[in-house]
Design an enzyme around this catalytic site. Structure first.
Site, short mmCIF file in Angstrom:
data_model
loop_
_atom_site.label_atom_id
_atom_site.label_comp_id
_atom_site.label_asym_id
_atom_site.label_seq_id
_atom_site.Cartn_x
_atom_site.Cartn_y
_atom_site.Cartn_z
N GLY A 8 -19.43 -29.89 1.07
CA GLY A 8 -18.92 -29.18 2.13
C GLY A 8 -20.10 -28.05 2.77
O GLY A 8 -19.76 -27.35 3.80
N LYS A 11 -25.72 -26.23 4.53
CA LYS A 11 -27.07 -25.91 4.23
C LYS A 11 -27.65 -26.87 3.32
O LYS A 11 -28.76 -27.41 3.56
CB LYS A 11 -27.23 -24.39 3.65
CG LYS A 11 -26.91 -23.44 4.36
CD LYS A 11 -27.00 -22.04 3.81
CE LYS A 11 -26.60 -20.97 4.62
NZ LYS A 11 -26.66 -19.63 3.76
N ASP A 72 -25.87 -31.00 -8.60
CA ASP A 72 -25.26 -29.85 -9.39
C ASP A 72 -26.38 -29.25 -9.63
O ASP A 72 -27.34 -29.41 -10.21
CB ASP A 72 -24.23 -30.37 -10.51
CG ASP A 72 -23.35 -29.20 -11.05
OD1 ASP A 72 -22.55 -28.57 -10.01
OD2 ASP A 72 -23.57 -28.93 -12.25
N SER A 73 -26.23 -27.77 -9.37
CA SER A 73 -27.32 -26.85 -9.51
C SER A 73 -26.66 -25.57 -9.96
O SER A 73 -25.87 -25.23 -9.61
CB SER A 73 -28.05 -27.05 -8.19
OG SER A 73 -27.44 -26.51 -7.39
N GLY A 158 -25.63 -17.67 -2.90
CA GLY A 158 -25.69 -17.89 -4.32
C GLY A 158 -26.49 -16.73 -4.87
O GLY A 158 -26.33 -15.52 -4.68
N ASP A 160 -29.71 -16.51 -4.90
CA ASP A 160 -30.76 -16.38 -4.00
C ASP A 160 -31.60 -14.81 -4.18
O ASP A 160 -32.79 -14.51 -4.11
CB ASP A 160 -30.98 -16.99 -2.80
CG ASP A 160 -31.06 -18.29 -2.70
OD1 ASP A 160 -31.56 -19.01 -3.65
OD2 ASP A 160 -30.47 -19.21 -1.82
N LYS A 181 -38.44 -22.37 1.66
CA LYS A 181 -37.49 -22.78 0.46
C LYS A 181 -37.32 -24.18 0.09
O LYS A 181 -37.49 -24.64 -1.02
CB LYS A 181 -36.00 -22.20 0.81
CG LYS A 181 -35.08 -22.31 -0.42
CD LYS A 181 -33.81 -21.57 -0.21
CE LYS A 181 -32.87 -21.61 -1.34
NZ LYS A 181 -31.67 -21.26 -1.06
N HIS A 186 -35.76 -26.04 -5.99
CA HIS A 186 -35.31 -26.93 -7.12
C HIS A 186 -34.56 -28.28 -6.57
O HIS A 186 -34.71 -29.29 -6.83
CB HIS A 186 -34.52 -26.37 -8.32
CG HIS A 186 -33.34 -25.59 -7.43
ND1 HIS A 186 -33.51 -24.72 -6.51
CD2 HIS A 186 -31.83 -25.69 -7.63
CE1 HIS A 186 -32.18 -24.23 -6.11
NE2 HIS A 186 -31.39 -24.61 -6.86
N ARG A 187 -33.63 -27.99 -5.77
CA ARG A 187 -32.83 -29.13 -4.97
C ARG A 187 -33.83 -29.87 -4.13
O ARG A 187 -33.77 -31.24 -4.05
CB ARG A 187 -31.76 -28.60 -4.11
CG ARG A 187 -30.72 -29.44 -3.50
CD ARG A 187 -29.61 -28.93 -2.88
NE ARG A 187 -28.96 -28.11 -3.70
CZ ARG A 187 -28.84 -26.68 -3.69
NH1 ARG A 187 -29.55 -26.36 -2.48
NH2 ARG A 187 -28.01 -26.04 -4.28
#
Length: 203
Positions: A8, A11, A72-73, A158, A160, A181, A186-187
């Site tokens: 949801g 970003k 999932d991170s 989060g 960041d 970014k 990572h994502r």
């Protein structure tokens, strides 16, 4: 081709849009959870990022019949033996309370000099088939850095503001532009590894 992003968070949807555009993949319509009929949110019972990403992607594919991407991170801190890890979003007890999570982490690390940390992401692509079986592809991305002592920056979400990547010239993750970014995160790294599988679906 329609591809569900099991989140949801707008970003995350934009991040995948940027990745697909950067690698030249066209013909993919990304859908968020708001674009499909609601279904029960699966419990994230996995002990690893990979397990939780697959739980979410399988649930989305089963509920909608669409190919589904989920991630999932979280943040892993060496001095905390890899925690918060899979508990990153609910480290303070309430899911998604970024400010409380950051306050608690800073308090726990207040007297610790060793501040090596990394953002880790596992992304899973689950594709349903006519036979009822799923094709599953997973990828891992890591972003190495260190934990700051005070939050910096207004971008991102989060942890960041507390994370200073090794490749960011002394800036926090929240001080980077969205483009910077996406190119480093990572994502983004995990999503780029999934791009060939997504391109194959789009053909």
């Amino acid at each position: 081709m329609k591809l569900l992003v099991a989140s949801g968070n707008p970003k995350k949807l934009r991040e995948l849009e940027h990745v697909l555009a950067d690698v030249g993949i066209a013909g993919v319509e990304l859908l968020s959870l708001a674009d499909v009929a609601s279904y029960p949110e699966p419990a994230e019972t996995g002990l690893t990022f990979a397990e939780n990403a697959l739980i979410k992607a399988r649930a989305g594919a089963e509920a909608t019949g669409l190919a589904c991407v989920a991630d999932d991170s979280g943040l892993t801190v060496e001095a905390l033996n890899g925690m918060p890890g899979v508990l990153s979003a609910r480290w303070s007890g309430a899911h998604g309370d970024d400010e409380a999570n950051n306050r608690l982490l800073l308090a726990q690390m207040a007297d610790i000099e060793h501040r090596a940390a990394a953002f880790v992401s596992y992304c899973a692509l689950v594709v349903p088939s006519a036979s009822g079986e799923f094709k599953e592809v997973t990828a891992e991305g890591r972003w190495e850095g260190r934990l700051l002592r005070t939050p910096r920056g207004e971008n991102g979400f989060g942890y960041d503001p507390l994370f200073e990547p090794l490749d960011a010239g002394g800036r926090s993750s929240a001080e980077l532009t969205a483009e910077e970014k996406n190119a480093r995160s990572h994502r983004g790294a995990a999503l780029r590894q999934l791009a060939p599988a997504i391109a194959e679906l789009a053909r």
